[in-house]
Write a protein that holds these residues in place. Structure first.
Motif, PDB file in Angstrom:
ATOM      1  N   GLU A 187       0.850  -1.188   0.000  1.00 18.34           N
ATOM      2  CA  GLU A 187       0.000   0.000   0.000  1.00 18.34           C
ATOM      3  C   GLU A 187       0.885   1.237   0.000  1.00 18.34           C
ATOM      4  O   GLU A 187       1.765   1.388   0.856  1.00 18.34           O
ATOM      5  N   LEU A 188       0.637   2.107  -0.969  1.00 17.05           N
ATOM      6  CA  LEU A 188       1.398   3.346  -1.113  1.00 17.05           C
ATOM      7  C   LEU A 188       0.585   4.510  -0.587  1.00 17.05           C
ATOM      8  O   LEU A 188      -0.647   4.486  -0.597  1.00 17.05           O
ATOM      9  N   PHE A 189       1.279   5.571  -0.162  1.00 17.89           N
ATOM     10  CA  PHE A 189       0.609   6.730   0.414  1.00 17.89           C
ATOM     11  C   PHE A 189       1.135   8.007  -0.222  1.00 17.89           C
ATOM     12  O   PHE A 189       2.320   8.320  -0.110  1.00 17.89           O
ATOM     13  N   PRO A 190       0.279   8.745  -0.935  1.00 17.31           N
ATOM     14  CA  PRO A 190       0.702  10.002  -1.560  1.00 17.31           C
ATOM     15  C   PRO A 190       1.220  11.000  -0.538  1.00 17.31           C
ATOM     16  O   PRO A 190       0.782  11.023   0.617  1.00 17.31           O
ATOM     17  N   LEU A 191       2.139  11.843  -0.959  1.00 10.86           N
ATOM     18  CA  LEU A 191       2.762  12.815  -0.060  1.00 10.86           C
ATOM     19  C   LEU A 191       1.770  13.815   0.510  1.00 10.86           C
ATOM     20  O   LEU A 191       1.960  14.330   1.622  1.00 10.86           O
ATOM     21  N   GLU A 192       0.671  14.082  -0.209  1.00 13.25           N
ATOM     22  CA  GLU A 192      -0.248  15.137   0.231  1.00 13.25           C
ATOM     23  C   GLU A 192      -1.144  14.717   1.392  1.00 13.25           C
ATOM     24  O   GLU A 192      -1.945  15.523   1.872  1.00 13.25           O
ATOM     25  N   GLN A 197      10.714  -0.070   2.606  1.00 14.11           N
ATOM     26  CA  GLN A 197      11.121   1.167   1.963  1.00 14.11           C
ATOM     27  C   GLN A 197      10.595   1.195   0.531  1.00 14.11           C
ATOM     28  O   GLN A 197      10.093   0.184   0.029  1.00 14.11           O
ATOM     29  N   ASN A 198      10.714   2.339  -0.126  1.00  8.56           N
ATOM     30  CA  ASN A 198      10.231   2.513  -1.501  1.00  8.56           C
ATOM     31  C   ASN A 198      11.116   1.718  -2.462  1.00  8.56           C
ATOM     32  O   ASN A 198      11.978   2.258  -3.148  1.00  8.56           O
ATOM     33  N   LEU A 199      10.883   0.416  -2.512  1.00  8.19           N
ATOM     34  CA  LEU A 199      11.740  -0.517  -3.245  1.00  8.19           C
ATOM     35  C   LEU A 199      11.773  -0.246  -4.737  1.00  8.19           C
ATOM     36  O   LEU A 199      12.774  -0.510  -5.407  1.00  8.19           O
ATOM     37  N   PHE A 200      10.670   0.251  -5.295  1.00  8.08           N
ATOM     38  CA  PHE A 200      10.545   0.360  -6.748  1.00  8.08           C
ATOM     39  C   PHE A 200      10.651   1.805  -7.245  1.00  8.08           C
ATOM     40  O   PHE A 200      10.355   2.088  -8.410  1.00  8.08           O
ATOM     41  N   ASN A 201      11.050   2.694  -6.342  1.00  7.90           N
ATOM     42  CA  ASN A 201      11.336   4.092  -6.716  1.00  7.90           C
ATOM     43  C   ASN A 201      10.161   4.807  -7.360  1.00  7.90           C
ATOM     44  O   ASN A 201      10.306   5.557  -8.332  1.00  7.90           O
ATOM     45  N   PHE A 202       8.963   4.580  -6.823  1.00  9.43           N
ATOM     46  CA  PHE A 202       7.820   5.374  -7.257  1.00  9.43           C
ATOM     47  C   PHE A 202       8.000   6.808  -6.768  1.00  9.43           C
ATOM     48  O   PHE A 202       8.656   7.055  -5.745  1.00  9.43           O
ATOM     49  N   GLU A 203       7.411   7.756  -7.477  1.00  7.57           N
ATOM     50  CA  GLU A 203       7.559   9.168  -7.113  1.00  7.57           C
ATOM     51  C   GLU A 203       6.289   9.718  -6.491  1.00  7.57           C
ATOM     52  O   GLU A 203       5.181   9.235  -6.759  1.00  7.57           O
ATOM     53  N   GLY A 204       6.457  10.726  -5.638  1.00  5.76           N
ATOM     54  CA  GLY A 204       5.321  11.414  -5.047  1.00  5.76           C
ATOM     55  C   GLY A 204       4.627  10.642  -3.944  1.00  5.76           C
ATOM     56  O   GLY A 204       3.464  10.906  -3.633  1.00  5.76           O
ATOM     57  N   PHE A 209      -3.391   2.176  -3.543  1.00  5.74           N
ATOM     58  CA  PHE A 209      -3.329   3.451  -2.814  1.00  5.74           C
ATOM     59  C   PHE A 209      -4.691   4.110  -2.846  1.00  5.74           C
ATOM     60  O   PHE A 209      -5.593   3.660  -3.565  1.00  5.74           O
ATOM     61  N   ASP A 210      -4.844   5.136  -2.030  1.00  7.66           N
ATOM     62  CA  ASP A 210      -6.114   5.850  -1.886  1.00  7.66           C
ATOM     63  C   ASP A 210      -7.225   4.894  -1.457  1.00  7.66           C
ATOM     64  O   ASP A 210      -8.284   4.799  -2.100  1.00  7.66           O
TER      65      ASP A 210
END
Length: 372
Positions: free
Chosen positions: A114-119, A151-158, A263-264
């Motif tokens: 699960e990813l979480f946007p910076l905003e 950690q962000n293993l796959f280097n997604f941005e934002g 995400f989201d």
């Protein structure tokens, strides 16, 4: 159209069980019925040339609920209800794997993230802080703590610096899965008739009358397994259609992304498949328009998917879209599926809430058990 003597005799006379819908639920229902009643006459009706709805159109996630999804569920359900629902998802995937085998469904256990946007930093911190509690709640289901951070293993941005990983979620090949289910069904002498639109089902002298576009016939029992389209046949239950839009890229050279991702609160999801990225979601951008049984794509959602694909998932990496499509899910205020007897000879297994891959096999089995 009137049926010939041969058509009626071969397919539509002395029918014990009719299943409406040839998706995951419908076929699993038929298989379970045939195992229990090996001499029964079973018929599956399908309005499409392929299973119409979501069974061949989903993203192929073997998922049980991310941290944010479970937190959202806990706002509307008791922890016992949430635990039971996750248990059903887990049991459903294990049953599907056992029934067909991992190779036949292309199952791979790469975990999900699960990813979480910076905003949304406060939401990110809330989810991180909830991990010990949710692990305690879910450990009895999985036999271990499912959630860890990475950690962000796959280097997604934002996105925030850490993922929340569910170690036991996997992915499968939806096409392989459905072909294997159909082949198993046919090997058990259960016919599937495609291109048959069922318009109505009603009680008739201790059995059911099934009305199609062209003819009608009798069946001792009928099982409606049409999920997002259920309200057209089962008026007594509230099942709302929910369209999900998906795209898939052309092959990406040296694709480094592996696993499933959300995400989201699960409204967006993507994965690797055949050196491509499959990406879907965005229904939350326009709930009203996506509450439909019409297939198709919309500019607002497709543009958002493309923007996220290029800016977050594969930044600075030119990639082209090869294909777009949509599927129709069945949702409601409650996340739990509806598996019940509607009348003396009519039953339904519907409202899988976007978790059809995980729930479908078990719901089909439970639906068949109502025939007792």
């Amino acid at each position: 159209m009137k049926l010939s003597y041969w058509e009626h005799k071969s397919w539509f006379s002395k029918v014990d069980f009719t299943i409406v819908g040839s998706g995951i639920v419908g076929i699993n229902c038929a298989i379970s019925l045939k195992k229990k009643y090996p001499h029964s006459n079973i018929l599956i009706l399908e309005k499409g040339s392929l299973p119409q709805g979501a069974s061949t159109k989903n993203a192929g996630f073997a998922c049980f609920g991310s941290v944010s999804e479970i937190l959202s569920d806990l706002e509307h359900h008791s922890k016992e209800e949430v635990g039971r629902l996750v248990q059903k998802r887990w049991d459903g995937i294990q049953r599907l794997r056992s029934l067909l085998g991992d190779e036949a469904i292309g199952f791979q256990l790469h975990g999900s993230h699960e990813l979480f946007p910076l905003e949304k930093p406060e939401f990110y911190e809330k989810c991180l802080a909830s991990i010990p509690y949710l692990n305690g709640l879910m450990a009895p289901v999985f036999g271990q703590n499912p959630f860890v951070t990475n950690q962000n293993l796959f280097n997604f941005e934002g996105i925030q610096e850490k993922y929340i990983t569910h170690q036991l979620e996997g992915q499968l090949d939806t096409g392989k899965m459905m072909r294997s289910l159909i082949q198993k069904c046919m090997s058990m002498d259960i016919p599937i008739l495609n291109g048959v639109l069922v318009k109505d089902v009603f009680e008739s002298n201790n059995q059911a009358t099934i009305v199609t576009d062209d003819f009608e016939f009798l069946s001792k029992k009928v099982f409606v397994a049409t999920n997002g389209f259920a309200s057209k046949l089962i008026k007594s239950e509230t099942v709302k259609p929910a369209r999900a839009q998906i795209l898939v890229t052309e092959p990406v050279k040296n694709l480094h992304v592996k696993g499933t991702f959300h995400f989201d609160e699960g409204y967006y999801y993507f994965r690797n498949i055949d050196n491509r990225i499959l990406f879907g979601g965005g229904r939350n951008l326009d709930f009203d328009s996506e509450e439909t049984t019409e297939f198709g794509e919309t500019q607002i959602i497709q543009n958002k998917l493309e923007a996220l694909l290029h800016n977050m998932i594969l930044p600075n990496h030119p990639v082209k879209i090869e294909r777009r499509w949509s599927g129709i899910m069945g949702v409601g205020k409650q996340k739990s599926p509806i598996v019940k007897q509607v009348s003396d000879s009519i039953f339904c297994g519907v409202r899988l809430g976007g978790m059809g891959v995980a729930l479908g096999s078990l719901v089909g089995k439970e639906l068949a058990e109502l025939a007792d």
